[in-house]
Design a protein around this motif. Structure first.
Motif, mmCIF file in Angstrom:
data_model
loop_
_atom_site.group_PDB
_atom_site.id
_atom_site.type_symbol
_atom_site.label_atom_id
_atom_site.label_comp_id
_atom_site.label_asym_id
_atom_site.label_seq_id
_atom_site.Cartn_x
_atom_site.Cartn_y
_atom_site.Cartn_z
ATOM 1 N N LEU A 17 -2.848 -7.661 -0.534
ATOM 2 C CA LEU A 17 -3.598 -7.954 0.535
ATOM 3 C C LEU A 17 -4.022 -9.246 0.690
ATOM 4 C CD1 LEU A 17 -4.902 -6.806 3.190
ATOM 5 C CD2 LEU A 17 -6.618 -5.859 1.735
ATOM 6 N N GLU A 38 -4.117 -4.494 -3.716
ATOM 7 C CA GLU A 38 -5.080 -5.408 -3.346
ATOM 8 C C GLU A 38 -5.030 -6.853 -3.538
ATOM 9 O OE1 GLU A 38 -6.713 -1.275 -4.079
ATOM 10 O OE2 GLU A 38 -5.278 -2.795 -5.377
ATOM 11 N N ARG A 53 1.584 1.554 -3.554
ATOM 12 C CA ARG A 53 0.266 2.075 -4.286
ATOM 13 C C ARG A 53 0.101 3.687 -3.997
ATOM 14 N NH1 ARG A 53 -5.885 0.552 -3.272
ATOM 15 N NH2 ARG A 53 -6.884 2.034 -4.525
ATOM 16 N N PHE A 95 0.642 -1.303 0.094
ATOM 17 C CA PHE A 95 -0.057 0.054 0.103
ATOM 18 C C PHE A 95 0.754 1.267 0.074
ATOM 19 C CE2 PHE A 95 -3.406 -2.761 1.085
ATOM 20 C CZ PHE A 95 -4.452 -2.211 0.414
#
Length: 261
Positions: free
Chosen positions: A182, A179, A100, A97
């Motif tokens: 994750l 995503e 990102r 993240f």
């Protein structure tokens, strides 16, 4: 008077430039550690789940842990799980993240070199693992744990396990979307929890499956820790070799394929 003014001004003259590299790495490592410990999801992975598993399965006869006290079998596996949760799952999700949202790109343009940033992240992982090991060890002793073996072998297993899982976590974070990282990191965590010899002995699996599972880094780490701490074995060279191979492959692939944007 003018001389005093000049001296006073010189005392407070700004000196722009980067701080010493060691200080930058320490500051970034401290920041990474604080961010990790403040994150509820990370605390769930690194502290709550391993602690609950250790207490629950040591207190309730749910799984077959063989002869002796259940905690003697479970404690080494939960220590391995703690390394997995921090070095792999937690680091992969956090780094994914950060990538990102452009955090890594901005940090990469700062005076702190990219290898320094990765060093700081590694230091943060190690600090968190020390806290985990201390907490889980205290809980295990309270449950009646009786560890044996060479502490040096334990430290060596934990360090190589951290290197192996860190490489794999950074590889995932640097190649997949956040995503996807994750989902994949949590899925891998669950699969390795079940099939990595953490709670359920690998002896319960069919011979063909067991031969493959024994080559996984979590199996080598949990098995090596169990051999030393439960059975008082010497240095588990075979397990250390498996972890060393995973560490070289994971860190090498992460260095080669990691994308900062």
């Amino acid at each position: 008077m003018s001389a005093e003014t000049s001296t006073s001004a010189g005392t407070f003259t700004p000196a722009p430039g980067a701080a010493p590299l060691g200080r930058m790495i320490r500051a970034q490592a401290a920041l990474e550690t604080r961010m990790l410990l403040r994150n509820g999801e990370q605390l769930l992975l690194t502290v709550v789940i391993p602690t609950l598993l250790l207490v629950l399965f040591s207190s309730v006869d749910i799984v077959d842990t063989g002869e002796g006290k259940a905690v003697d079998f479970l404690a080494p596996g939960v220590l391995a799980l703690a390394v997995l949760s921090t070095a792999f799952t937690g680091q992969a999700i956090a780094t994914g993240f950060e990538r990102r949202y452009g955090v890594l790109k901005r940090l990469g343009a700062s005076p702190l070199p990219r290898w320094g940033l990765m060093t700081a992240k590694t230091c943060s992982v190690l600090v968190t693992e020390v806290l985990q090991v201390v907490l889980l060890t205290v809980i295990a002793f309270a449950l009646g744990w009786s560890p044996h073996g060479n502490p040096f072998a334990v430290v060596l297993l934990l360090v190589l396990g951290t290197a192996a899982f860190s490489g794999l976590g950074l590889l995932m974070a640097g190649t997949l979307k956040a995503e996807a990282t994750l989902a994949a990191a949590n899925l891998v965590f669950l699969l390795l929890l079940v099939g990595g010899g953490v709670i359920v002995s690998l002896d319960k699996f069919p011979a063909a499956a067991r031969s493959a599972l024994e080559l996984l880094p979590i199996s080598a780490l949990s098995g090596g820790l169990r051999d030393v701490l439960q059975h008082g074995a010497g240095v588990p060279w075979a397990d250390l070799g498996i972890l060393a191979v995973w560490a070289v492959l994971g860190l090498g692939a992460a260095a080669r394929f990691f994308r900062w944007e």
